[in-house]
Design a protein around this motif. Structure first.
Motif, short mmCIF file in Angstrom:
data_model
loop_
_atom_site.label_atom_id
_atom_site.label_comp_id
_atom_site.label_asym_id
_atom_site.label_seq_id
_atom_site.Cartn_x
_atom_site.Cartn_y
_atom_site.Cartn_z
N PRO A 163 39.73 62.37 19.39
CA PRO A 163 39.30 62.72 20.75
C PRO A 163 39.91 64.01 21.28
N HIS A 164 41.06 64.43 20.78
CA HIS A 164 41.69 65.65 21.28
C HIS A 164 41.43 66.87 20.39
N ASP A 165 40.54 66.75 19.39
CA ASP A 165 40.17 67.91 18.57
C ASP A 165 39.32 68.89 19.39
N ARG A 166 39.26 70.11 18.94
CA ARG A 166 38.59 71.18 19.69
C ARG A 166 37.12 70.88 19.98
N SER A 167 36.41 70.25 19.06
CA SER A 167 34.99 69.93 19.29
C SER A 167 34.82 68.92 20.42
N GLU A 168 35.81 68.06 20.63
CA GLU A 168 35.73 67.02 21.64
C GLU A 168 36.39 67.46 22.96
N ASP A 171 43.58 76.67 20.20
CA ASP A 171 43.87 77.91 19.46
C ASP A 171 44.41 77.65 18.06
N SER A 172 44.34 76.41 17.61
CA SER A 172 44.89 76.07 16.30
C SER A 172 44.06 74.96 15.68
N ALA A 173 44.56 74.37 14.62
CA ALA A 173 43.84 73.29 13.94
C ALA A 173 44.86 72.33 13.33
N PRO A 174 44.51 71.05 13.20
CA PRO A 174 45.43 70.09 12.59
C PRO A 174 45.56 70.31 11.08
N GLY A 175 46.55 69.70 10.50
CA GLY A 175 46.81 69.86 9.07
C GLY A 175 45.68 69.42 8.16
N GLU A 176 44.85 68.49 8.61
CA GLU A 176 43.72 68.00 7.78
C GLU A 176 42.47 68.84 7.95
N ALA A 177 42.54 69.88 8.78
CA ALA A 177 41.33 70.65 9.12
C ALA A 177 40.79 71.44 7.94
N VAL A 178 39.48 71.32 7.73
CA VAL A 178 38.79 72.11 6.71
C VAL A 178 37.59 72.81 7.35
N MET A 179 37.14 73.85 6.70
CA MET A 179 35.98 74.60 7.17
C MET A 179 34.71 73.83 6.83
N SER A 194 37.37 71.27 -0.46
CA SER A 194 37.03 72.02 0.74
C SER A 194 38.08 73.11 0.97
N LEU A 195 37.74 74.07 1.82
CA LEU A 195 38.68 75.14 2.15
C LEU A 195 39.44 74.78 3.42
N VAL A 196 40.75 75.02 3.38
CA VAL A 196 41.60 74.78 4.54
C VAL A 196 41.16 75.71 5.66
N HIS A 197 41.12 75.20 6.88
CA HIS A 197 40.73 76.02 8.03
C HIS A 197 41.77 77.13 8.23
N PRO A 198 41.36 78.37 8.47
CA PRO A 198 42.32 79.47 8.58
C PRO A 198 43.31 79.34 9.73
N GLN A 199 43.00 78.53 10.74
CA GLN A 199 43.95 78.36 11.83
C GLN A 199 45.03 77.33 11.50
#
Length: 125
Positions: free
Chosen positions: A78-83, A91-99, A109-114
């Protein structure tokens, strides 16, 4: 970009990705592996998903283990950027974030650059 490697996960066993929602506009999704008992006949391996968050998609494939199924699951909290665009990940992304665009059956998958801790390590070496 860095690939998100998952220890002991057999990417080559995946045959397809099932999307439950269109994720093309998402800045990132979380990627996690999920295991379930194959002895219980379920049409959807994430029926038993018990984490706080919304499942957006999962991988399907074959496993050599007759008793345990394993897949990758893509989801958001619920607290992710899309929600929550003004939340803790604005301005960032969690450790599990992928593109999202990098998600393919049978490939990491590729790790999100943030979230670039592995990318920073790769650049330093």
């Amino acid at each position: 970009m860095c690939e998100r490697m998952i220890p002991n996960y057999r990417f080559e066993d995946e045959t397809r990705i099932i999307w439950l929602k269109d994720v093309t506009a998402f800045p990132y999704v979380r990627e996690t592996t999920y295991s379930w008992s194959v002895g219980i006949d379920t049409s959807d391996p994430v029926d038993g998903w018990s984490r706080s968050g919304r499942v957006l998609g999962y991988s399907r494939g074959f496993t050599a283990d007759r008793y345990i199924g394993r897949c990758r699951v893509w989801w958001v909290k619920p607290h992710d950027r899309s929600e929550d665009p003004r939340g803790p990940y604005r301005d960032s992304a969690p450790g599990e974030a992928v593109m999202v665009a990098s998600i393919r059956a049978g490939r990491p998958s590729l790790v999100h650059p943030q979230f670039c801790c592995c990318c920073e390590q790769a650049r330093a070496s």
